[in-house]
Design a protein around this motif. Sequence first.
Motif, PDB file in Angstrom:
ATOM      1  N   ASP A   1      49.426  54.118  35.092  1.00 61.86           N
ATOM      2  CA  ASP A   1      50.372  53.159  35.194  1.00 61.86           C
ATOM      3  C   ASP A   1      49.245  51.973  35.310  1.00 61.86           C
ATOM      4  OD1 ASP A   1      52.063  51.072  35.851  1.00 61.86           O
ATOM      5  OD2 ASP A   1      53.569  52.772  36.635  1.00 61.86           O
TER       6      ASP A   1
ATOM      7  N   THR B   1      50.538  48.786  35.323  1.00 67.79           N
ATOM      8  CA  THR B   1      51.213  47.914  36.322  1.00 67.79           C
ATOM      9  C   THR B   1      51.219  48.340  37.856  1.00 67.79           C
ATOM     10  OG1 THR B   1      52.998  47.326  34.549  1.00 67.79           O
ATOM     11  CG2 THR B   1      53.603  46.852  36.763  1.00 67.79           C
ATOM     12  N   GLU B   2      50.956  49.578  38.113  1.00 62.46           N
ATOM     13  CA  GLU B   2      50.922  49.981  39.275  1.00 62.46           C
ATOM     14  C   GLU B   2      49.489  49.524  40.036  1.00 62.46           C
ATOM     15  OE1 GLU B   2      50.315  54.345  41.133  1.00 62.46           O
ATOM     16  OE2 GLU B   2      52.559  53.909  40.550  1.00 62.46           O
TER      17      GLU B   2
ATOM     18  N   ARG C   1      43.470  42.220  37.622  1.00 69.86           N
ATOM     19  CA  ARG C   1      44.247  43.077  37.046  1.00 69.86           C
ATOM     20  C   ARG C   1      44.012  44.204  36.042  1.00 69.86           C
ATOM     21  NH1 ARG C   1      47.638  40.101  32.400  1.00 69.86           N
ATOM     22  NH2 ARG C   1      45.840  39.172  31.080  1.00 69.86           N
ATOM     23  N   CYS C   2      44.760  45.089  35.828  1.00 71.53           N
ATOM     24  CA  CYS C   2      44.340  46.062  34.747  1.00 71.53           C
ATOM     25  C   CYS C   2      45.210  46.106  33.833  1.00 71.53           C
ATOM     26  CB  CYS C   2      44.571  47.535  35.598  1.00 71.53           C
ATOM     27  SG  CYS C   2      44.477  49.063  34.565  1.00 71.53           S
ATOM     28  N   THR C   3      44.715  46.179  32.559  1.00 71.52           N
ATOM     29  CA  THR C   3      45.319  45.799  31.476  1.00 71.52           C
ATOM     30  C   THR C   3      45.493  47.131  30.513  1.00 71.52           C
ATOM     31  OG1 THR C   3      43.433  44.945  30.107  1.00 71.52           O
ATOM     32  CG2 THR C   3      45.036  43.546  31.287  1.00 71.52           C
TER      33      THR C   3
ATOM     34  N   THR D   1      47.349  47.237  39.009  1.00 73.06           N
ATOM     35  CA  THR D   1      47.428  45.810  39.130  1.00 73.06           C
ATOM     36  C   THR D   1      48.232  45.333  40.696  1.00 73.06           C
ATOM     37  OG1 THR D   1      47.487  45.337  36.920  1.00 73.06           O
ATOM     38  CG2 THR D   1      48.254  43.601  38.270  1.00 73.06           C
ATOM     39  N   ARG D   2      49.235  46.045  40.665  1.00 73.92           N
ATOM     40  CA  ARG D   2      49.806  45.647  41.764  1.00 73.92           C
ATOM     41  C   ARG D   2      49.053  46.075  43.380  1.00 73.92           C
ATOM     42  NH1 ARG D   2      53.927  48.820  41.386  1.00 73.92           N
ATOM     43  NH2 ARG D   2      55.378  47.353  40.269  1.00 73.92           N
TER      44      ARG D   2
ATOM     45  N   THR E   1      46.259  43.503  43.478  1.00 75.87           N
ATOM     46  CA  THR E   1      46.490  42.107  43.855  1.00 75.87           C
ATOM     47  C   THR E   1      47.046  42.174  45.457  1.00 75.87           C
ATOM     48  OG1 THR E   1      47.734  41.782  41.831  1.00 75.87           O
ATOM     49  CG2 THR E   1      48.447  40.542  43.751  1.00 75.87           C
TER      50      THR E   1
END
Length: 518
Positions: A504, A506-507, A449-451, A509-510, A513
């Motif tokens: 982003d 969240t983008e 994941r990216c934080t 990380t999506r 994943t």
Amino acid sequence: MSPESRRRKRAKSSRSGQQVVRRTRPTEVDQCHCPACSDADFDPQHFIGDLVAEGADLIKTDDPVEAELFAATFLSAGDLAGEGFAEALNEGLLPAVAEIGTPEALAVLIAIDAVREGTVAAAAAQRLVDAGVPTPSWASELRQPVQVGPCRRFADPAGSAAMLVCAFERAGRSYGFVVHVDHLDCDAAANIVLFPADALNEVVNTIQQNGLRAGVTIVEELLEPAEFRWQVERALDARADHDQERDPSEFDDEFEDEDGPGYHMLAVLLRAWIRTLPEPTRPPAPHDTHSRQPTLELLEMISQITGQAQQIQTRAGRRTAGRKLPAKRKKSGPAAPIYQLKVGLREAKPPIWRRLELPADISLADLHDIIQVAFGWDDSHLHVFETPYGDFGVADRELGYRAEAPVTLEQVAPAVGDRLRYTYDFGDNWAHDIVVEKVLPRQPIAYPRCTGGRRAAPPDDCGGIWGYAELVEVLSDPGHPEHGDRLDWLGLASAADFQPARFDATEITRALTEGSRG
């Protein structure tokens, strides 16, 4: 990198201070014939705008040392420009920055005040705070007291050279400095190294081992903080005297150093930090111009110590290749922990980076895939990982690359602070620094994941970091003759669709994943 690209890069860094002098002291500049000061195209308002624009990155960082290094880089360039810089700073630049009145301007003022006494930055910053301008998150840390650890001096019995070593802690963050003092050159500082304080034991051990390899027994001496400050100031002052005799253009190469902050930036930062130590009990040392002639043995030892300073600086950087690769984690053993990595694109200004969390036993092949997704690369070019244990990528005997798929990240970076270099596209040369920041326990969440991170990555095949800078410039100018062609190349209908500042987590990380192999 083309000669023109290298010239532009040197000019941007070294002009920072010199052009401020030009803004407020035209008489002195008329007497200066260096390329920076004779640049007729210099626009002081544009320069100040660029400086404040970099404050956008300052207000996003969570580490005050990044802000201090930003200020130290600018101030060191100005110091090397000439005697008019201090006056230009107080009478021209800082008031102009304060007039902008934005959070970015306030961040610049606070950063400069943190590393340089005797400026109007503090008063200007306070006026903005009183006016309700929000302060950056790291500003409160800068106000915290600095604690100093043991201060040590490592020297050879012949008295030819010494290493001054000390660690500082502030608000839970710790950094150490090594100052290499050349006693054969007027006791001047030859080099400064900044390192994470958790590497202190390694630094000390490496200095001693280096002396043994050179056939010299290094003597360790504990110093009182006041005495340490006296010795550091003596070394910095002697070096400053020597630098005054040099042409400012000779320092250009320092500002394109790819391995970290150069001597003059770190000298500014170190002077700020040692101000927190007790005042020395003896007066400043006179500049000793008596230079002794070293023997061949001493010259060899000095060369070894100088080289060691560079090795210490790469504690979180490159290591000597060729070590035996550690054994891979057994599948029957406990699950691997999670690594927190910071992956930064080298030479990118403003910085472009990603903070990633992933299993420590991930393969280098999978790490390649993850970086490609995190930066939006197309995976259409060759790549390589440069590690302390050799170079890994698609196996190629001619290039000396070993297969990356069987090798895990924790094999080549087993500890916090370890670094790798990852290069993608040998033509555009997108070089990335990979740093192991933390080792974390596994959580019941999906990895990788990216934080965190900053800015969009450049598009593939845009010509490297300098080609990307030109692309940004062209797309920001609707009147540029290549504006339409560049939009067509990117497949964009409008320059508004090109957003280099966009990021982003969240983008990303999506995407990780959905697309990661593991």
